[in-house]
Design an enzyme around this catalytic site. Sequence first.
Site, PDB file in Angstrom:
ATOM      1  N   LYS A 173       6.737 -12.299   2.820  1.00 45.43           N
ATOM      2  CA  LYS A 173       5.654 -13.204   2.476  1.00 45.43           C
ATOM      3  C   LYS A 173       5.864 -14.556   3.139  1.00 45.43           C
ATOM      4  CE  LYS A 173       3.599 -10.269  -0.214  1.00 45.43           C
ATOM      5  NZ  LYS A 173       2.208  -9.834  -0.059  1.00 45.43           N
ATOM      6  N   HIS A 304      -3.399  -0.845   2.533  1.00 43.54           N
ATOM      7  CA  HIS A 304      -2.720  -1.689   1.540  1.00 43.54           C
ATOM      8  C   HIS A 304      -2.473  -0.847   0.297  1.00 43.54           C
ATOM      9  CE1 HIS A 304      -2.929  -4.368  -2.061  1.00 43.54           C
ATOM     10  NE2 HIS A 304      -2.012  -5.005  -1.355  1.00 43.54           N
TER      11      HIS A 304
HETATM   12  C1  0YR Z   1       1.738  -9.328  -5.474  1.00 41.73           C
HETATM   13  N1  0YR Z   1       0.472  -6.687  -0.276  1.00 41.73           N
HETATM   14  C2  0YR Z   1       0.099  -7.694  -1.023  1.00 41.73           C
HETATM   15  C3  0YR Z   1       1.027  -8.292  -4.652  1.00 41.73           C
HETATM   16  C4  0YR Z   1       0.360  -7.506  -2.482  1.00 41.73           C
HETATM   17  C5  0YR Z   1       0.604  -8.757  -3.280  1.00 41.73           C
HETATM   18  O1  0YR Z   1       0.872 -10.347  -5.788  1.00 41.73           O
HETATM   19  O2  0YR Z   1      -0.118  -7.878  -5.307  1.00 41.73           O
HETATM   20  O3  0YR Z   1       1.539  -9.574  -2.711  1.00 41.73           O
HETATM   21  O4  0YR Z   1      -0.765  -6.863  -3.019  1.00 41.73           O
HETATM   22  O5  0YR Z   1      -0.409  -8.657  -0.529  1.00 41.73           O
HETATM   23  O6  0YR Z   1       0.207  -6.655   1.009  1.00 41.73           O
HETATM   24 MG    MG Z   2      -1.039  -8.334   1.501  1.00 39.67          MG
END
Ligand code: 0YR
Ligand code: MG
Length: 370
Positions: A173, A304
């Site tokens: 992240k 996703h």
């Molecule tokens: C945690 N994945 C994401 C999760 C995820 C988020 O908030 O839900 O980081 O869904 O962006 O690619």
């Molecule tokens: Mg994401």
Amino acid sequence: MITSLETFILHVPVTRDRIADSTHSITHWGMPGVKIMTDSEHVGYGFTGTHAHLASDRLITDCITNCYAELLIGEEVDEPRKLWEKMAYNPPLQWVGRAGITTMALAAVDIALWDLKSKYREEPLWKTLGGKEEKKLEAYNTDGGWLNFNQDMLIEDVKRLTLQDGYKSIKMKVGKPDSNEDIHRIEAVRKALGNDVRIMTDANGRWRLPDNLEILSCLKDFDVTWIEEPLWHDDVSGHSELAKNIQTPIALGEMLYSLAHFREFISSGGVRFVQPDATRLGGITEALDVCNLAQEHQLPVTPHAGDMAQTQIHMSIAHPSIELLEFIPWITHCFEEPLKIDSGIFSYPQMPGAGTTIRNEYMEMYGKKV
Ligand code: 0YR
Ligand code: MG
């Protein structure tokens, strides 16, 4: 024939006390979902993924119970798409919905219908969808790169995932208040993992143009595979402008709720890695439409995992545009047949259905009152 529907809400703890990205901070993953009963012995299971906020989870299960159930009872399940159309194009629901709660409820139901269809056929869903066993489907792991980890924890975790567990691709992240810190973290991860591991980055919609163009331009220096959701989720023109100005490919789609949303981003050139989520779009049915659209434009699809890959593995095996699927291990243990990953490669599920059958003990352990 469908005889009744029963909803559930599970809140499953994440693997640490708390994890955070640039915009969310959570302790549990939410699974509002539905069991669809039939006049045979088969029961279909489907669910969507949330941040375990009970009040909004209940809006989703209420939508299933109060709006979709009456459209389904008495219907046969051999053609999920036919029932999808009946639900998606239902005039009073279209008036109040088309994105968000009604779509996530639709997704849960659609997944349960596909689960039923494959259970009737006594085969895993990937076979029902035409998948062949020859494909190597790679998993990339997101569970090491959370934004609330300090740099030492981050390095330790991504090393564990790659050196010990054998993943060849991980996601971290980004979107710290100070962008210099993001750069240092990416640089440290690249140094720790060497050049053979793919690093994806995810800003969860945090940045704005032109304020953050500088950091976005720097990502190329660390051979980042993609930058995910760099800008606000609905900003079609911003992403297409950004794509012309940076070298790192853009990935997005987890916050898009319909084929039409994807069409806008794809036709404007604002996305390179297309990321439908069958639990947010209207289920497997509409996610497949997005995969086909991406394929027409020769764009790779990397779904996703709002389901932590548990059901989307089937569509990913079956669709030629998918070679890589996100994985997070939070809910895997809840299912009759948990996903298996060996050195970053998914095993093929063998049980009939969509992989969504939840073990009763976990229904009880994590269940909330609907
Ligand atoms: C945690 N994945 C994401 C999760 C995820 C988020 O908030 O839900 O980081 O869904 O962006 O690619
Ligand atoms: Mg994401």
